[in-house]
Design a protein around this motif. Structure first.
Motif, PDB file in Angstrom:
ATOM      1  N   SER A  16       0.983  -1.139  -0.094  1.00 50.81           N
ATOM      2  CA  SER A  16      -0.325  -0.079  -0.209  1.00 50.81           C
ATOM      3  C   SER A  16       0.842   1.314  -0.173  1.00 50.81           C
ATOM      4  N   ALA A  17       0.483   2.269  -0.668  1.00 48.81           N
ATOM      5  CA  ALA A  17       1.024   3.507  -0.554  1.00 48.81           C
ATOM      6  C   ALA A  17       2.306   3.757  -1.453  1.00 48.81           C
ATOM      7  N   VAL A  18       2.664   2.710  -2.262  1.00 42.36           N
ATOM      8  CA  VAL A  18       4.087   2.804  -3.114  1.00 42.36           C
ATOM      9  C   VAL A  18       3.737   3.580  -4.464  1.00 42.36           C
ATOM     10  N   GLY A  19       2.417   3.854  -4.835  1.00 49.85           N
ATOM     11  CA  GLY A  19       2.130   4.757  -5.878  1.00 49.85           C
ATOM     12  C   GLY A  19       1.530   4.122  -6.966  1.00 49.85           C
ATOM     13  N   LYS A  20       0.782   2.693  -6.742  1.00 47.51           N
ATOM     14  CA  LYS A  20       0.474   1.954  -7.790  1.00 47.51           C
ATOM     15  C   LYS A  20      -0.648   2.571  -8.569  1.00 47.51           C
ATOM     16  N   SER A  21      -1.973   3.202  -7.843  1.00 48.43           N
ATOM     17  CA  SER A  21      -2.875   4.010  -8.578  1.00 48.43           C
ATOM     18  C   SER A  21      -2.307   5.167  -9.269  1.00 48.43           C
ATOM     19  N   CYS A  22      -1.329   5.888  -8.621  1.00 49.22           N
ATOM     20  CA  CYS A  22      -0.582   6.847  -9.458  1.00 49.22           C
ATOM     21  C   CYS A  22       0.018   6.473 -10.741  1.00 49.22           C
ATOM     22  N   LEU A  23       0.662   5.217 -10.662  1.00 47.78           N
ATOM     23  CA  LEU A  23       1.346   4.899 -11.836  1.00 47.78           C
ATOM     24  C   LEU A  23       0.382   4.488 -12.923  1.00 47.78           C
ATOM     25  N   ASN A  34      -2.754  13.714  -6.380  1.00 52.30           N
ATOM     26  CA  ASN A  34      -2.211  14.243  -5.225  1.00 52.30           C
ATOM     27  C   ASN A  34      -3.317  13.971  -3.922  1.00 52.30           C
ATOM     28  N   ASP A  35      -2.912  13.988  -2.932  1.00 54.57           N
ATOM     29  CA  ASP A  35      -3.598  13.481  -1.990  1.00 54.57           C
ATOM     30  C   ASP A  35      -5.045  14.046  -1.625  1.00 54.57           C
ATOM     31  N   HIS A  36      -5.169  15.209  -2.479  1.00 57.80           N
ATOM     32  CA  HIS A  36      -6.592  16.046  -2.155  1.00 57.80           C
ATOM     33  C   HIS A  36      -7.431  15.515  -3.243  1.00 57.80           C
ATOM     34  N   GLY A 119      10.761   0.698  -9.145  1.00 55.71           N
ATOM     35  CA  GLY A 119      11.119   1.565  -8.098  1.00 55.71           C
ATOM     36  C   GLY A 119      10.580   2.728  -8.276  1.00 55.71           C
ATOM     37  N   ASN A 120       9.462   3.017  -7.594  1.00 51.08           N
ATOM     38  CA  ASN A 120       8.533   4.487  -7.606  1.00 51.08           C
ATOM     39  C   ASN A 120       9.253   5.455  -6.731  1.00 51.08           C
ATOM     40  N   LYS A 121       8.910   6.733  -7.091  1.00 48.33           N
ATOM     41  CA  LYS A 121       8.905   8.146  -6.131  1.00 48.33           C
ATOM     42  C   LYS A 121      10.508   8.385  -6.396  1.00 48.33           C
ATOM     43  N   ASN A 122      11.199   8.226  -7.744  1.00 43.45           N
ATOM     44  CA  ASN A 122      12.474   8.482  -7.784  1.00 43.45           C
ATOM     45  C   ASN A 122      12.744   9.861  -7.983  1.00 43.45           C
ATOM     46  N   ASP A 123      11.705  11.022  -7.925  1.00 43.71           N
ATOM     47  CA  ASP A 123      11.854  12.434  -7.714  1.00 43.71           C
ATOM     48  C   ASP A 123      12.066  12.753  -6.274  1.00 43.71           C
ATOM     49  N   LEU A 124      11.958  11.763  -5.371  1.00 47.41           N
ATOM     50  CA  LEU A 124      12.339  11.873  -3.737  1.00 47.41           C
ATOM     51  C   LEU A 124      13.714  11.484  -3.813  1.00 47.41           C
ATOM     52  N   SER A 150       8.962   7.988 -11.581  1.00 41.57           N
ATOM     53  CA  SER A 150       8.072   8.770 -10.742  1.00 41.57           C
ATOM     54  C   SER A 150       6.715   9.234 -11.421  1.00 41.57           C
ATOM     55  N   ALA A 151       5.893   8.643 -10.799  1.00 43.14           N
ATOM     56  CA  ALA A 151       4.472   8.730 -11.059  1.00 43.14           C
ATOM     57  C   ALA A 151       4.054  10.438 -10.985  1.00 43.14           C
ATOM     58  N   LYS A 152       4.981  10.964 -10.231  1.00 44.94           N
ATOM     59  CA  LYS A 152       4.661  12.321 -10.013  1.00 44.94           C
ATOM     60  C   LYS A 152       5.136  13.214 -11.227  1.00 44.94           C
TER      61      LYS A 152
END
Ligand code: GDP
Length: 172
Positions: A16-23, A34-36, A119-124, A150-152
């Protein structure tokens, strides 16, 4: 009119929260949830891509918050030709869980399911705890494709899906 030569079912698994739905949303809609954006419930999406002059429809299924191992049923895996195995580069627990996700995919999925380690979130980068080298060596040991995304920002998101499709095509 929509027509395609192949239809590939992909599933997206990982903690959970690794970014699956964002990907998923970044690939299908080119936007970042985003969270909103609590109203966007992403469970399913599709996009057509072209590889070697063939039109391929990629149909993606997200676990939609049912990550507990027991609740993911065989029907979710049925017919899947690929699984995106997602961890968060800033979260070691999500990396440690990968072995269990791989066993699950190999137990419930098709024998020759193509697995790609994402490996997601590589913007961080400043919060990174899993180095690219460590993940690459894990991927090599487990016979997985590997990419960081990065899904972001959208970095490498298309490549994750398309490289997977190319690997599947090379086996057909
Ligand atoms: P899921 O539970 O695996 O489907 O995870 P979500 O897609 O709901 O994302 C979980 C959280 O991580 C949310 O707050 C997202 O905004 C955030 N997130 C997802 N992908 C990225 C990314 O690539 N970079 C950053 N910085 N945050 C992300």
């Amino acid at each position: 009119m929509s027509s395609y030569s192949y239809l590939f079912k992909y599933i997206i698994i990982g903690d959970s929260a690794v970014g699956k739905s964002c990907l998923l949303l970044q690939f299908t809609d080119r936007r970042f949830k985003n969270d909103h954006d609590l109203t966007i419930g992403v469970e399913f999406g599709a996009r057509t891509v072209s590889i070697n002059d063939k039109t391929i429809k990629l149909q993606m299924w997200d676990t939609a918050g049912q990550e507990s191992f027991r609740s993911i049923t065989r029907s979710y895996y049925r017919g899947a030709v690929a699984a995106l195995l997602v961890y968060d580069i800033t979260n070691r627990d999500s990396f440690v869980s990968l072995s269990r996700w791989i066993s699950e995919a190999r137990a419930h999925g098709n024998k020759d399911i193509t697995l790609i380690l994402v490996g997601n979130k590589n913007d961080l980068e400043e919060q990174r705890v899993i180095s690219t080298e460590e993940a690459q060596s894990f991927a090599d040991q487990n016979n997985l494709l590997f990419i960081e995304t990065s899904a972001k920002t959208g970095n490498n998101v298309d490549a994750a899906y398309i490289n997977t499709a190319k690997a599947i095509m090379s086996k057909i």
